[in-house]
Scaffold this active site. Structure first.
Site, short mmCIF file in Angstrom:
data_model
loop_
_atom_site.label_atom_id
_atom_site.label_comp_id
_atom_site.label_asym_id
_atom_site.label_seq_id
_atom_site.Cartn_x
_atom_site.Cartn_y
_atom_site.Cartn_z
N SER A 143 0.80 -1.24 0.00
CA SER A 143 0.00 0.00 0.00
C SER A 143 0.82 1.28 0.00
CB SER A 143 -0.95 0.00 1.20
OG SER A 143 -2.01 -0.91 1.00
N LYS A 203 0.06 3.64 -2.77
CA LYS A 203 -1.03 4.61 -2.71
C LYS A 203 -0.52 6.05 -2.64
CE LYS A 203 -4.70 1.74 -0.66
NZ LYS A 203 -4.12 0.45 -0.30
N SER A 208 -6.08 3.20 4.30
CA SER A 208 -5.57 2.39 3.18
C SER A 208 -6.69 1.70 2.42
CB SER A 208 -4.57 1.35 3.71
OG SER A 208 -3.69 0.94 2.71
#
Length: 432
Positions: free
Chosen positions: A144, A147, A199
Site C-alpha cells: 500500500s 497509494k 488504506s
C-alpha cells in the site's frame, strides 16, 4: 530489333535500377535505438518495453518481482548512444554509491541502527541528500505504499468537491477497505482521506474510475513515476495489491514522498489522525494506520503497507527544528515502527554532520507552454531574400535535396527513349 536498338533499352533499365538504389541505402543505414533501463532511464525516450524489461503500462514480458530481484541491467544500464550494439555503464539514479546492495554509510559516523528491512533510505527532504541507504534501488513489491503515488498523481486531476458514486467493482475490492456503498454520498476529498488514513483499496478503485478508468489511471501513475525519475516503480494497481510486474524501491518511495510533501492537499491527507467519513445514515470515524503519528515527535505521515508477499513497507517524513527527514523501508518481516523511529532519530542527529552518499533527484521539468495571445496568432513573417538568408544559396540549385546525379540519369533516360523511338520509326519505313 537490331543491336543498335538494344542499347537504349539497356540505358532505360540501368537508369531505373540506379534511381531505386538510394532508397534501399537509406533503409539499410537507418539507426537502431537502445532500450532504456528502468533503474537509470537510459535509452530511447519513447521505448519502455522489450524482452525481459517490464513495460510501464502493460507489464508485457515482466515476471513477478522476487525479494530483492533486479531487472537485467538495472544496476548499470545499457543504451545505444554510441551506435547500434554499443554498451555503456550508467550511473544509478541518485549516484553511483546507491547502486550496490549493501549498507552505504558516510565515513566517520556510526552506522544507522539495525533493522530487519531488506532495503531502506534515509534522506534530507529539503536538500535531497541521501544520508544512508541499504539496497536503495532493489525492486520489491510495494504493497500500500504505492497509494502515495496514486494520491500524488490524482490530486491535481480531480475536483476534491466532486460527488462520487462508487461502482460495484470498487465497493467489492479485496483487502483493506473503508466500507464504501454504491451511493452518491462521497466527495473526492472523502475518498483521498480514506485512501491515506485507512488504506482503502475500495477508495483507490473509486478514484481510478473517477479519473476515467483503471487503464487511464495506471497510465497516469506510470507517467508520473517517470516524471519523478522513479524508474524502479511500475504500477499495476492503484491500491498496491500484489500483481506480477508491479514494483518499487526504497529510493523511489523517498522520491514520491518528497514530491508529495510539496503538495498542500497531499500533506494534509497524510497528517490527518482521525476524520469523519460519510455513511448512508450520518457518518463514522476513521483513524490513520500510521502509528508514528501518535508516537513520534514531529511526524508528518505518508504511508505504510503490508501484504503476505510484499511483507511490511513504509515511507514517512518527520519535521524537527525546521528540518524534514524522510525514511523509507521495504520488505520487513515483522513489527517495524520502533525501527523506523530509530532511523529517523539517526537522520536528525547526522543530517548536518555527514557527506551524503547520494541524492534524491528532482522531477523532470514540465515542458514550456505554447505561446498564446496576439503574438501566437500573428501572421508568419515573409521569408527573407535568398541572399539575406545565405549568400551561398544563390549559387545552389533550388531543390538542394535532389543530387545532381538524378538530373543526369533523367537526361539519359529521356535520350534513350528518344533513340528507341527514332530506331523503331526508321525500321517501319524500311522497304520490306
Amino acid at each position: 530489333m537490331g543491336i543498335k536498338h538494344v542499347a537504349p533499352v539497356g540505358v532505360l533499365l540501368a537508369a531505373t535500377a540506379l534511381l531505386g538504389a538510394p532508397a534501399q541505402a537509406r533503409v539499410a543505414d537507418a539507426p537502431t535505438t537502445g532500450r532504456p533501463d528502468l533503474r537509470t532511464g537510459v535509452g530511447s525516450a519513447d521505448s519502455r518495453t522489450g524482452a525481459g524489461v517490464p513495460d510501464s503500462l502493460t507489464g508485457a514480458g515482466a515476471a513477478a518481482p522476487r525479494a530483492g530481484a533486479d531487472a537485467p541491467g538495472s544496476r548499470t544500464g545499457t543504451g545505444s548512444a554510441e551506435g547500434p550494439g554499443a554498451r555503456r555503464e550508467r550511473e544509478p539514479v541518485g549516484g553511483s554509491r546507491l547502486g550496490g546492495r549493501g549498507l552505504v554509510v558516510p565515513a566517520g559516523v556510526k552506522a544507522p541502527p539495525k533493522t530487519a528491512a531488506k532495503s531502506y533510505v534515509i534522506a534530507d527532504a529539503e536538500s535531497g541528500e541521501v544520508l544512508a541507504a541499504k539496497d536503495a534501488h532493489g525492486r520489491y513489491l510495494p504493497a500500500s505504499t504505492l497509494k502515495a503515488l496514486t494520491a500524488l498523481t490524482l490530486i491535481p486531476k480531480l475536483d476534491k468537491d466532486r460527488k462520487i458514486t462508487p461502482s460495484r467493482r470498487a465497493v467489492n475490492e479485496e483487502g483493506s477497505a473503508v466500507g464504501l456503498v454504491p451511493k452518491p454520498i462521497y466527495t473526492v476529498e472523502d475518498l483521498f482521506k480514506a485512501l491515506m488514513l485507512v488504506s482503502g483499496n475500495d477508495c483507490a478503485m473509486a478514484l481510478a474510475e473517477a479519473n476515467g478508468g483503471l487503464a487511464t489511471t495506471l497510465s497516469d501513475m506510470n507517467a508520473e513515476a517517470k516524471r519523478l525519475q522513479a524508474f524502479d516503480t511500475v504500477a499495476k494497481t492503484p491500491s498496491g495489491l500484489d500483481k506480477p510486474g508491479q514494483s518499487s524501491s526504497a529510493y523511489d518511495l523517498a522520491l514520491i514522498a518528497r514530491a508529495g510533501l510539496a503538495n498542500a492537499d497531499f500533506r494534509r491527507y497524510i497528517s490527518t489522525k482521525t476524520d469523519k467519513f460519510p455513511a448512508p445514515k450520518g457518518y463514522y470515524e476513521i483513524g490513520n494506520h500510521n502509528k508514528l503519528l501518535w508516537r513520534y515527535k514531529g511526524m508528518i505521515g505518508v504511508k505504510n503497507g503490508w501484504t503476505s508477499k510484499a511483507l511490511g513497507s513504509f515511507v514517512g517524513a518527520a519535521k524537527r527544528n525546521g528540518h524534514t527527514v524522510i525514511v523509507s523501508i521495504m520488505r520487513h518481516d515483522g513489527y517495524f515502527w520502533e525501527e523506523v523511529a530509530d532511523l529517523l532519530d539517526w537522520g536528525f542527529a547526522n543530517r548536518d554532520k555527514v557527506t551524503s552518499v547520494g541524492t534524491l533527484v528532482d522531477p523532470v521539468p514540465e515542458p514550456a507552454p505554447l505561446p498564446t495571445g496576439p503574438a501566437a496568432s500573428a501572421p508568419p513573417a515573409a521569408p527573407a531574400p535568398v541572399s539575406a538568408q545565405d549568400p551561398a544559396a544563390a549559387s545552389r540549385p533550388a531543390d538542394e535535396g535532389v543530387p545532381i546525379g538524378y538530373y543526369a540519369l533523367g537526361a539519359a533516360l529521356l535520350g534513350g527513349l528518344a533513340w528507341l523511338a527514332y530506331g523503331l520509326r526508321r525500321r517501319s519505313h524500311r522497304p520490306r
